[in-house]
Structures are given as C-alpha cells and as structure tokens.
Design a protein around this motif. Structure first.
Motif, PDB file in Angstrom:
ATOM      1  N   TYR A 273      36.421  46.999  43.430  1.00  0.00           N
ATOM      2  CA  TYR A 273      36.023  48.037  44.391  1.00  0.00           C
ATOM      3  C   TYR A 273      36.640  47.749  45.754  1.00  0.00           C
ATOM      4  O   TYR A 273      37.181  48.649  46.411  1.00  0.00           O
ATOM      5  CB  TYR A 273      34.495  48.096  44.504  1.00  0.00           C
ATOM      6  N   ALA A 274      36.554  46.498  46.199  1.00  0.00           N
ATOM      7  CA  ALA A 274      37.081  46.130  47.519  1.00  0.00           C
ATOM      8  C   ALA A 274      38.589  46.355  47.601  1.00  0.00           C
ATOM      9  O   ALA A 274      39.095  46.855  48.608  1.00  0.00           O
ATOM     10  CB  ALA A 274      36.740  44.675  47.825  1.00  0.00           C
ATOM     11  N   ILE A 275      39.303  45.999  46.556  1.00  0.00           N
ATOM     12  CA  ILE A 275      40.759  46.170  46.541  1.00  0.00           C
ATOM     13  C   ILE A 275      41.131  47.651  46.569  1.00  0.00           C
ATOM     14  O   ILE A 275      42.071  48.061  47.243  1.00  0.00           O
ATOM     15  CB  ILE A 275      41.364  45.464  45.308  1.00  0.00           C
ATOM     16  N   GLN A 276      40.374  48.467  45.841  1.00  0.00           N
ATOM     17  CA  GLN A 276      40.669  49.896  45.774  1.00  0.00           C
ATOM     18  C   GLN A 276      40.350  50.616  47.080  1.00  0.00           C
ATOM     19  O   GLN A 276      41.085  51.507  47.509  1.00  0.00           O
ATOM     20  CB  GLN A 276      39.872  50.530  44.626  1.00  0.00           C
ATOM     21  N   GLU A 277      39.274  50.228  47.747  1.00  0.00           N
ATOM     22  CA  GLU A 277      38.781  50.974  48.902  1.00  0.00           C
ATOM     23  C   GLU A 277      39.041  50.287  50.246  1.00  0.00           C
ATOM     24  O   GLU A 277      38.834  50.899  51.291  1.00  0.00           O
ATOM     25  CB  GLU A 277      37.264  51.209  48.761  1.00  0.00           C
ATOM     26  N   GLY A 278      39.504  49.059  50.238  1.00  0.00           N
ATOM     27  CA  GLY A 278      39.539  48.267  51.460  1.00  0.00           C
ATOM     28  C   GLY A 278      40.715  48.474  52.381  1.00  0.00           C
ATOM     29  O   GLY A 278      40.758  47.881  53.469  1.00  0.00           O
ATOM     30  N   GLY A 279      41.687  49.290  51.993  1.00  0.00           N
ATOM     31  CA  GLY A 279      42.798  49.596  52.895  1.00  0.00           C
ATOM     32  C   GLY A 279      43.518  48.369  53.404  1.00  0.00           C
ATOM     33  O   GLY A 279      43.943  47.501  52.629  1.00  0.00           O
ATOM     34  N   THR A 280      43.624  48.252  54.734  1.00  0.00           N
ATOM     35  CA  THR A 280      44.340  47.117  55.338  1.00  0.00           C
ATOM     36  C   THR A 280      43.389  46.066  55.902  1.00  0.00           C
ATOM     37  O   THR A 280      43.801  45.224  56.706  1.00  0.00           O
ATOM     38  CB  THR A 280      45.285  47.608  56.456  1.00  0.00           C
ATOM     39  N   LEU A 281      42.130  46.108  55.493  1.00  0.00           N
ATOM     40  CA  LEU A 281      41.184  45.067  55.912  1.00  0.00           C
ATOM     41  C   LEU A 281      41.632  43.710  55.371  1.00  0.00           C
ATOM     42  O   LEU A 281      42.102  43.615  54.236  1.00  0.00           O
ATOM     43  CB  LEU A 281      39.777  45.370  55.400  1.00  0.00           C
ATOM     44  N   TYR A 282      41.448  42.677  56.177  1.00  0.00           N
ATOM     45  CA  TYR A 282      41.892  41.348  55.735  1.00  0.00           C
ATOM     46  C   TYR A 282      41.138  40.882  54.501  1.00  0.00           C
ATOM     47  O   TYR A 282      41.660  40.073  53.710  1.00  0.00           O
ATOM     48  CB  TYR A 282      41.746  40.324  56.869  1.00  0.00           C
ATOM     49  N   VAL A 283      39.916  41.383  54.306  1.00  0.00           N
ATOM     50  CA  VAL A 283      39.130  40.939  53.156  1.00  0.00           C
ATOM     51  C   VAL A 283      39.756  41.387  51.840  1.00  0.00           C
ATOM     52  O   VAL A 283      39.424  40.841  50.781  1.00  0.00           O
ATOM     53  CB  VAL A 283      37.674  41.452  53.242  1.00  0.00           C
TER      54      VAL A 283
ATOM     55  N   ALA B 257      40.020  39.358  48.476  1.00  0.00           N
ATOM     56  CA  ALA B 257      39.587  39.896  47.184  1.00  0.00           C
ATOM     57  C   ALA B 257      40.670  39.710  46.125  1.00  0.00           C
ATOM     58  O   ALA B 257      40.367  39.357  44.980  1.00  0.00           O
ATOM     59  CB  ALA B 257      39.228  41.379  47.335  1.00  0.00           C
ATOM     60  N   ARG B 258      41.920  39.948  46.491  1.00  0.00           N
ATOM     61  CA  ARG B 258      43.019  39.762  45.536  1.00  0.00           C
ATOM     62  C   ARG B 258      43.124  38.296  45.100  1.00  0.00           C
ATOM     63  O   ARG B 258      43.336  38.002  43.921  1.00  0.00           O
ATOM     64  CB  ARG B 258      44.337  40.229  46.149  1.00  0.00           C
ATOM     65  N   ARG B 259      43.004  37.401  46.064  1.00  0.00           N
ATOM     66  CA  ARG B 259      43.065  35.977  45.746  1.00  0.00           C
ATOM     67  C   ARG B 259      41.913  35.594  44.825  1.00  0.00           C
ATOM     68  O   ARG B 259      42.112  34.889  43.816  1.00  0.00           O
ATOM     69  CB  ARG B 259      43.018  35.160  47.035  1.00  0.00           C
ATOM     70  N   MET B 260      40.710  36.050  45.150  1.00  0.00           N
ATOM     71  CA  MET B 260      39.535  35.722  44.341  1.00  0.00           C
ATOM     72  C   MET B 260      39.648  36.310  42.938  1.00  0.00           C
ATOM     73  O   MET B 260      39.255  35.670  41.953  1.00  0.00           O
ATOM     74  CB  MET B 260      38.269  36.236  45.041  1.00  0.00           C
ATOM     75  N   LEU B 261      40.204  37.526  42.847  1.00  0.00           N
ATOM     76  CA  LEU B 261      40.351  38.152  41.530  1.00  0.00           C
ATOM     77  C   LEU B 261      41.360  37.395  40.672  1.00  0.00           C
ATOM     78  O   LEU B 261      41.160  37.215  39.459  1.00  0.00           O
ATOM     79  CB  LEU B 261      40.777  39.609  41.693  1.00  0.00           C
ATOM     80  N   ALA B 262      42.439  36.904  41.304  1.00  0.00           N
ATOM     81  CA  ALA B 262      43.430  36.110  40.567  1.00  0.00           C
ATOM     82  C   ALA B 262      42.815  34.800  40.087  1.00  0.00           C
ATOM     83  O   ALA B 262      43.035  34.374  38.938  1.00  0.00           O
ATOM     84  CB  ALA B 262      44.632  35.837  41.467  1.00  0.00           C
ATOM     85  N   GLU B 263      42.014  34.167  40.958  1.00  0.00           N
ATOM     86  CA  GLU B 263      41.346  32.920  40.574  1.00  0.00           C
ATOM     87  C   GLU B 263      40.329  33.177  39.468  1.00  0.00           C
ATOM     88  O   GLU B 263      40.171  32.355  38.557  1.00  0.00           O
ATOM     89  CB  GLU B 263      40.672  32.301  41.794  1.00  0.00           C
TER      90      GLU B 263
END
Length: 293
Positions: free
Chosen positions: A254-264, A268-274
């Motif tokens: 959800y965060a990756i889809q909706e988060g735009g250019t937010l640093y989080v 989220a991408r890093r956490m999802l890869a881990e």
C-alpha cells in the motif's frame, strides 16, 4: 479531494502560474470592493447624505466584508498543502514553495513558506537540509499551527538523524508549549503532537505493543493520505518484528503504491525486499528439513 486533483500531473511552474492567476483575480476583486466603498463614501459626504456615524458604519461593513475575502484569498495558499498531504509529493511541494518565495515578499508570508519548504524537505528525506532551513526560524513569532509544524519537523529530523538528545529537547519544548494553551481546541491539537512524538519514540524503543495501541487510537482520525502511508510503513515494521509477514506485505505494498515521493517509500521498498528474502529463506529451510525427515 478535488483540490488535490488540480495539482496532479502538473509541473511546479504550472502550479505556481495557476496560483498567481487566481491570486491576482481575488486581489483585484478586493481592490474593486474597496474602491466602490470609497466612491460611495465620498459621494455621501460630498452631498451631505452621510454624517460621521454613517461613515463609520460603512467602514465597519467594509471590514466585515473584506475579512472573509482575505480568508478566501489565503485558501489558495493553504490548499497547496494538498500536494504534500494528499498527493504525497514532497519533491514538487518543495519546488513550489521555492517559486513562491518570489511571489510573497512580506516577512510573515516568507516565514510560512520556509516552514512549509522545511516540511517538504523532511518528507523527502533531506533531514539536515530541513533542519538548516527550520532552525533559524526560531527567532520569529509564529502562529500556533506553525509552531506545532516547526516542532514536528525538528523532532522528526533529529530522530531520523539519531540525535535522540536533541529530539527529546524538542519534545520538552512541545510539552511546555502545550501546557501554556488555554483553549480546548489548542490543547487537543497540542496533545495530538505529543501523541505523535510518544508513538514515534515507542517504535524507536521497540515497544511494539505500545505503538500499536497508540496508532490504533490515532489512525481512526486520519484523513490525509500522507498519514495513512506513514502509518502503514510503521505498522509493517511492527508486523515484521512480530513475524506477521502477511500483514507486513499488505502494508508495504500500500505504501509503495500510494506514497509518491515520500522518503518512507524507499524504506518500504527496502523492507519489502528484505521480507521477500526472509520468506524465501524460510521456505528453503523448510524444504531442507522436509528432505532430512
């Protein structure tokens, strides 16, 4: 929502041009109203129709009329926050604020623009730049809303830069400020800031149960997409720590889809890869154990 949509897919230059066009139109209307009142007032005095009480009454009516118009004019500036809060685009937001520095020259407006720019820098992950812009503004007298934004920016930046001592100093400043509020509405707003800080510190300490409890109490009132995205990433962090991997994946996607250019979003991408790697490794270990049995 409509206010947010008008800024999507537009360059910062296009947004500012649209803003300036609307600003000039509203300012022109205000000047026209003022001139009409002056003409009517002068005519009344010239022809002897109006005495001093009538003149004062018309002046009062003018003030009453112009006050909501001034709020109407300032609405365009306030609606620019939608770029950050609903579009989750701090990169564009910062660029817009920098362009507006050439439009608004008054000190009060300039300070407001710099605080907004610092907020955009923080949400784009430029924490040291945000602090460099925000800290010099401590010498100015700010409205309560800007004081709260100012404290939130400094607290988050210091925490993200792992300067916990200064983050706690800012939290103390916030507690002192909130304790000085007399109005119930300001007390609620100030308490919300303190709740945000407490939840952030609970997550930082690894007190996941306390964070979840506080986040569940606060999240029901979220209206901005930015709040929901940040909450999703924080909850994913808790989910991973508690080995609730399915929930974590849902929150991160959800965060990756909706988060735009937010640093989080990068977090989220890093956490999802881990998380994917962890799931794969657990699947491999299970397969090995099955073969051995």
């Amino acid at each position: 929502m409509k206010a947010a949509m008008q800024y999507q897919n537009k360059t910062p230059e296009e947004i500012v041009r649209q803003y300036k066009k609307r600003l000039r139109a509203k300012q022109g209307l205000l000047i026209l109203i003022f001139l009409l009142y002056v003409i009517v007032g002068i005519r009344g005095i010239w022809w002897g129709d109006d005495g001093m009480p009538d003149v004062l009454l018309k002046l009062f009516i003018l003030i009453v009329i112009t006050f909501p118009i001034n709020i109407w004019i300032s609405w365009d500036f306030m609606s620019l926050n939608m770029i950050l809060n609903q579009d989750c685009d701090p990169v564009t937001y910062v660029q817009v604020m920098r362009l507006l520095e050439k439009v608004h020259k008054r000190k009060r407006s300039a300070v407001a623009i710099r605080i907004n720019e610092a907020s955009g820098l923080m949400w784009s992950g430029q924490f040291s730049d945000a602090l460099a812009l925000a800290e010099p503004l401590r010498k100015y007298k700010l409205s309560v809303n800007y004081q709260i934004s100012f404290l939130n920016i400094r607290f988050n930046c210091y925490k993200k830069m792992e300067d916990l001592e200064r983050a706690m100093q800012v939290k103390h400043e916030a507690e002192v400020l909130v304790s000085s509020f007399k109005k119930a509405s300001l007390q609620r707003t100030g308490q919300e800031l303190l709740n945000v800080m407490d939840a952030s510190l609970a997550l930082w300490r690894g007190d996941y149960e306390a964070f979840r409890r506080m986040e569940e109490a606060r999240s029901a009132g979220y209206t901005a997409k930015l709040q929901k995205v940040v909450s999703a990433v924080c909850l994913a962090d808790v989910d991973i720590a508690c080995n609730e991997l399915k929930n974590a994946r849902t929150h991160l996607e959800y965060a990756i889809q909706e988060g735009g250019t937010l640093y989080v979003v990068e977090d989220a991408r890093r956490m999802l890869a881990e998380l994917a790697q962890k799931e794969w490794m657990e699947g491999t270990d299970y397969g090995e154990r099955t073969v051995k049995i």
